[in-house]
Design an enzyme around this catalytic site. Structure first.
Site, PDB file in Angstrom:
ATOM      1  N   GLU A   1       0.875  -1.178   0.000  1.00  0.00           N
ATOM      2  CA  GLU A   1       0.000   0.000   0.000  1.00  0.00           C
ATOM      3  C   GLU A   1       0.906   1.219   0.000  1.00  0.00           C
ATOM      4  O   GLU A   1       1.674   1.436   0.932  1.00  0.00           O
ATOM      5  CB  GLU A   1      -0.923   0.044   1.220  1.00  0.00           C
ATOM      6  CG  GLU A   1      -1.874   1.238   1.130  1.00  0.00           C
ATOM      7  CD  GLU A   1      -2.588   1.571   2.432  1.00  0.00           C
ATOM      8  OE1 GLU A   1      -3.411   2.521   2.404  1.00  0.00           O
ATOM      9  OE2 GLU A   1      -2.323   0.937   3.471  1.00  0.00           O
TER      10      GLU A   1
ATOM     11  N   ASP B   1      -2.734  12.242  -2.859  1.00  0.00           N
ATOM     12  CA  ASP B   1      -2.918  13.652  -3.207  1.00  0.00           C
ATOM     13  C   ASP B   1      -3.033  13.735  -4.726  1.00  0.00           C
ATOM     14  O   ASP B   1      -2.119  13.300  -5.440  1.00  0.00           O
ATOM     15  CB  ASP B   1      -1.703  14.452  -2.729  1.00  0.00           C
ATOM     16  CG  ASP B   1      -1.884  15.951  -2.909  1.00  0.00           C
ATOM     17  OD1 ASP B   1      -2.620  16.374  -3.838  1.00  0.00           O
ATOM     18  OD2 ASP B   1      -1.266  16.712  -2.141  1.00  0.00           O
TER      19      ASP B   1
ATOM     20  N   LYS C   1      -2.796  20.774  -9.826  1.00  0.00           N
ATOM     21  CA  LYS C   1      -2.117  21.794 -10.632  1.00  0.00           C
ATOM     22  C   LYS C   1      -1.181  21.146 -11.653  1.00  0.00           C
ATOM     23  O   LYS C   1      -0.486  20.189 -11.336  1.00  0.00           O
ATOM     24  CB  LYS C   1      -1.340  22.752  -9.734  1.00  0.00           C
ATOM     25  CG  LYS C   1      -2.235  23.630  -8.868  1.00  0.00           C
ATOM     26  CD  LYS C   1      -1.420  24.621  -8.053  1.00  0.00           C
ATOM     27  CE  LYS C   1      -2.330  25.514  -7.215  1.00  0.00           C
ATOM     28  NZ  LYS C   1      -1.551  26.485  -6.405  1.00  0.00           N
TER      29      LYS C   1
END
Length: 224
Positions: free
Chosen positions: A52, A126, A130
């Site tokens: 993981e 995350d 951008k």
């Protein structure tokens, strides 16, 4: 989390038999002794090895290890104060098939040997929305190349995320690069047929997302 609490957890991690903290030098210089030997030297068996990546508090690593006692699970994160919780739980509950590594994900092919890993889970990364952060997305082409190095030829990849952007970005990239998408679901708790390990194991933040009725997505794929 206060700095005192962090330092306490760092110190405690050093005493845990299921936590491994290789130095960057060991990994880059190819001197890390466990590379290629995780099954034999750590788990003492030849069961499938599942990672993981960005494991956070380790809820998924622990949940999967309980669900599949005949597989070995390793949670990887650079933030040891986070996975301290998972490592401590594994010790307290005597879960022998769960371990944790403190390192950067981009060094994964220095931690594991070619074809050493059977499956990789990426849970709630995350999304790095951008454009200038594209190189940090954990499913970009560079990262997929690293995963391919350590995965067995028929190895499985799993992506579970609350980010519609990450879900769409990854699907588009996989199709464009000719990789094999085995299953994709843009709302695992609303649509029928979702794998049980996707809906029956939840992270702390996932439960918060669900309270806000946020869709959780999932992709299972192979890197060709």
């Amino acid at each position: 989390m206060g700095s005192k609490n962090k330092q306490k957890r760092f110190r405690e991690n050093e005493t845990f038999h299921n936590v491994y903290q290789p130095t960057r030098e060991e990994l880059v210089d190819a001197t890390y002794s466990l590379k290629g030997k995780w099954k034999s030297d750590v788990f003492k068996n030849d069961n499938p090895l599942v990672l993981e990546l960005g494991c956070g508090k380790g809820e998924y690593t622990i949940g999967l290890s309980k669900r599949y006692p005949n597989k070995n699970f390793i949670g990887i994160d650079i933030k040891g104060a986070r996975f301290w919780r998972g490592a401590k739980t594994a010790i307290e509950e005597d879960i022998p098939n769960a371990a944790f590594i403190r390192t950067q994900i981009e060094l994964i092919d220095h931690v594991f040997e070619e074809n050493e890993v059977d499956e990789i889970w990426i849970t709630f990364p995350d999304p790095q929305i951008k454009y200038q952060r594209t190189k940090h997305r954990m499913t970009n082409l560079k990262f997929l190349e690293r995963y391919e190095k350590v995965l067995k030829p028929d190895g499985l990849m799993h992506l579970k995320t609350d980010s519609e952007f990450m879900h769409g970005y990854t699907l588009g990239l996989l199709h464009g690069a000719g990789h094999e998408v085995l299953y994709a679901n843009h709302n695992v708790y609303k649509l029928e047929g979702s794998p049980k390990e996707v809906t029956e194991i939840q992270t702390f933040y996932e439960s918060q997302y669900l309270e806000k009725d946020k869709a959780i997505t999932y992709i299972r794929f192979k890197i060709n």
